[in-house]
Write an enzyme that holds these catalytic residues in place. Sequence first.
Site, PDB file in Angstrom:
ATOM      1  N   ARG A 100     -13.957   8.844  -3.196  1.00 51.53           N
ATOM      2  CA  ARG A 100     -14.442   7.510  -3.550  1.00 51.53           C
ATOM      3  C   ARG A 100     -15.946   7.406  -3.358  1.00 51.53           C
ATOM      4  NH1 ARG A 100     -10.412   3.207  -0.765  1.00 51.53           N
ATOM      5  NH2 ARG A 100     -12.419   2.278  -0.246  1.00 51.53           N
ATOM      6  N   ARG A 139     -19.724  -0.641   5.820  1.00 54.06           N
ATOM      7  CA  ARG A 139     -18.381  -1.238   5.736  1.00 54.06           C
ATOM      8  C   ARG A 139     -17.849  -1.584   7.132  1.00 54.06           C
ATOM      9  NH1 ARG A 139     -15.751   3.397   2.466  1.00 54.06           N
ATOM     10  NH2 ARG A 139     -13.770   2.360   2.893  1.00 54.06           N
TER      11      ARG A 139
HETATM   12  P1  AP5 Z   1      -6.472   5.067   4.241  1.00 53.57           P
HETATM   13  O1  AP5 Z   1      -5.005   4.826   4.451  1.00 53.57           O
HETATM   14  O2  AP5 Z   1      -6.940   5.292   2.847  1.00 53.57           O
HETATM   15  O3  AP5 Z   1      -7.301   3.918   4.989  1.00 53.57           O
HETATM   16  P2  AP5 Z   1      -7.547   2.405   4.589  1.00 53.57           P
HETATM   17  O4  AP5 Z   1      -7.420   1.584   5.822  1.00 53.57           O
HETATM   18  O5  AP5 Z   1      -6.687   2.016   3.425  1.00 53.57           O
HETATM   19  O6  AP5 Z   1      -9.066   2.533   4.209  1.00 53.57           O
HETATM   20  P3  AP5 Z   1      -9.887   1.943   2.982  1.00 53.57           P
HETATM   21  O7  AP5 Z   1     -11.198   2.648   2.973  1.00 53.57           O
HETATM   22  O8  AP5 Z   1      -9.111   2.002   1.694  1.00 53.57           O
HETATM   23  O9  AP5 Z   1     -10.066   0.491   3.430  1.00 53.57           O
HETATM   24  P4  AP5 Z   1     -11.164  -0.422   3.022  1.00 53.57           P
HETATM   25  O10 AP5 Z   1     -10.624  -1.677   3.554  1.00 53.57           O
HETATM   26  O11 AP5 Z   1     -12.533  -0.054   3.461  1.00 53.57           O
HETATM   27  O12 AP5 Z   1     -11.234  -0.220   1.430  1.00 53.57           O
HETATM   28  P5  AP5 Z   1     -10.655  -1.083   0.227  1.00 53.57           P
HETATM   29  O13 AP5 Z   1     -10.230  -0.160  -0.828  1.00 53.57           O
HETATM   30  O14 AP5 Z   1      -9.694  -2.126   0.706  1.00 53.57           O
HETATM   31  O15 AP5 Z   1      -6.880   6.312   5.167  1.00 53.57           O
HETATM   32  C1  AP5 Z   1      -8.217   6.802   5.145  1.00 53.57           C
HETATM   33  C2  AP5 Z   1      -8.183   8.341   5.324  1.00 53.57           C
HETATM   34  O16 AP5 Z   1      -7.668   8.653   6.615  1.00 53.57           O
HETATM   35  C3  AP5 Z   1      -7.273   9.064   4.314  1.00 53.57           C
HETATM   36  O17 AP5 Z   1      -7.861  10.276   3.958  1.00 53.57           O
HETATM   37  C4  AP5 Z   1      -5.962   9.309   5.084  1.00 53.57           C
HETATM   38  O18 AP5 Z   1      -5.333  10.490   4.634  1.00 53.57           O
HETATM   39  C5  AP5 Z   1      -6.481   9.444   6.517  1.00 53.57           C
HETATM   40  N1  AP5 Z   1      -5.541   8.883   7.484  1.00 53.57           N
HETATM   41  C6  AP5 Z   1      -4.804   7.748   7.364  1.00 53.57           C
HETATM   42  N2  AP5 Z   1      -4.066   7.560   8.482  1.00 53.57           N
HETATM   43  C7  AP5 Z   1      -4.386   8.585   9.328  1.00 53.57           C
HETATM   44  C8  AP5 Z   1      -3.957   8.952  10.636  1.00 53.57           C
HETATM   45  N3  AP5 Z   1      -3.072   8.205  11.325  1.00 53.57           N
HETATM   46  N4  AP5 Z   1      -4.491  10.061  11.203  1.00 53.57           N
HETATM   47  C9  AP5 Z   1      -5.384  10.814  10.539  1.00 53.57           C
HETATM   48  N5  AP5 Z   1      -5.823  10.546   9.297  1.00 53.57           N
HETATM   49  C10 AP5 Z   1      -5.326   9.437   8.693  1.00 53.57           C
HETATM   50  O19 AP5 Z   1     -11.972  -1.878  -0.229  1.00 53.57           O
HETATM   51  C11 AP5 Z   1     -13.064  -1.200  -0.804  1.00 53.57           C
HETATM   52  C12 AP5 Z   1     -14.134  -2.227  -1.177  1.00 53.57           C
HETATM   53  O20 AP5 Z   1     -13.599  -3.187  -2.131  1.00 53.57           O
HETATM   54  C13 AP5 Z   1     -14.660  -3.101  -0.024  1.00 53.57           C
HETATM   55  O21 AP5 Z   1     -15.694  -2.452   0.697  1.00 53.57           O
HETATM   56  C14 AP5 Z   1     -15.136  -4.347  -0.778  1.00 53.57           C
HETATM   57  O22 AP5 Z   1     -16.379  -4.122  -1.403  1.00 53.57           O
HETATM   58  C15 AP5 Z   1     -14.092  -4.495  -1.870  1.00 53.57           C
HETATM   59  N6  AP5 Z   1     -12.954  -5.334  -1.455  1.00 53.57           N
HETATM   60  C16 AP5 Z   1     -11.645  -4.962  -1.357  1.00 53.57           C
HETATM   61  N7  AP5 Z   1     -10.873  -5.981  -0.945  1.00 53.57           N
HETATM   62  C17 AP5 Z   1     -11.712  -7.041  -0.787  1.00 53.57           C
HETATM   63  C18 AP5 Z   1     -11.516  -8.379  -0.339  1.00 53.57           C
HETATM   64  N8  AP5 Z   1     -10.292  -8.857   0.005  1.00 53.57           N
HETATM   65  N9  AP5 Z   1     -12.600  -9.187  -0.271  1.00 53.57           N
HETATM   66  C19 AP5 Z   1     -13.840  -8.755  -0.628  1.00 53.57           C
HETATM   67  N10 AP5 Z   1     -14.094  -7.487  -1.044  1.00 53.57           N
HETATM   68  C20 AP5 Z   1     -13.035  -6.645  -1.120  1.00 53.57           C
END
Ligand code: AP5
Length: 215
Positions: free
Chosen positions: A161, A172
């Site tokens: 990403r 973030r």
């Molecule tokens: P993963 O499960 O992908 O983690 P995640 O919590 O889903 O992380 P994200 O980066 O997707 O969350 P985010 O909230 O920053 O991004 P989002 O897409 O919502 O795991 C991460 C990694 O760790 C993976 O490689 C996995 O394999 C590994 N892993 C998982 N569990 C593990 C474990 N237990 N041990 C070891 N490794 C592990 O948002 C992106 C952007 O969109 C935001 O910055 C913002 O600009 C916008 N956005 C999205 N939603 C909103 C909203 N509601 N309001 C405003 N802006 C928004």
Amino acid sequence: MEVIILLGGPGAGKGTLAESLKDQTSYIHVSTGDILRVAVKAGTDVGLEAKVCMESGKLVSDEIILKIIKERIEQEPTDTKFMFDGFPRTIQQAEGLRELLEEINGTITHVLNLIADPQALIPRLCGRRTCKTCGAIFHVVNMPPKEEGVCDLDGGELYQRADDNEETVMKRLEVYKTQTAPLIDFYRNLGIIHDIAAGGTAEQTDTVALAALND
Ligand code: AP5
């Protein structure tokens, strides 16, 4: 309508947990991040506005996010069970969700608050790889695909990403702390929050989360 919310900082494991819960429960997984990435790829008006915010680690406007959620909710019957991943992310979004649910007699049953050491999140995010076609999540060290760069599930190409670089991840994390973490107290005051230790393996997180949902 019943709603559960997956709350937690970037990389806490919300998407990974959601994929697992989806297979074991009847909740429909809705990730605002995934919806926005589709809009960015399609080059829609929302996508063009979101791209700038996402690439710099800032939040997309509450107005856009609430419109996306309203439209998504309206696509399903009123007895649907939704699992929101990455939404709400501000108090304004939480208030907006409350109003939307009030209109349709919906309720938030559980908020799963994933807790992991912020220091662990940077390597998790910088090593994440996602399937271009099905969205499956891997990690180059923690959860590597069988073949490098190729999705185990459908053979799709894995990509990194644009916001998974150290500089944007730091931003973030800061945004999470100032704008999203206040939701923990917001939902704790409603008595629906469950703290989930998310610093262990993904399987350990699954087990604790499922137990909380069955509580
Ligand atoms: P993963 O499960 O992908 O983690 P995640 O919590 O889903 O992380 P994200 O980066 O997707 O969350 P985010 O909230 O920053 O991004 P989002 O897409 O919502 O795991 C991460 C990694 O760790 C993976 O490689 C996995 O394999 C590994 N892993 C998982 N569990 C593990 C474990 N237990 N041990 C070891 N490794 C592990 O948002 C992106 C952007 O969109 C935001 O910055 C913002 O600009 C916008 N956005 C999205 N939603 C909103 C909203 N509601 N309001 C405003 N802006 C928004």
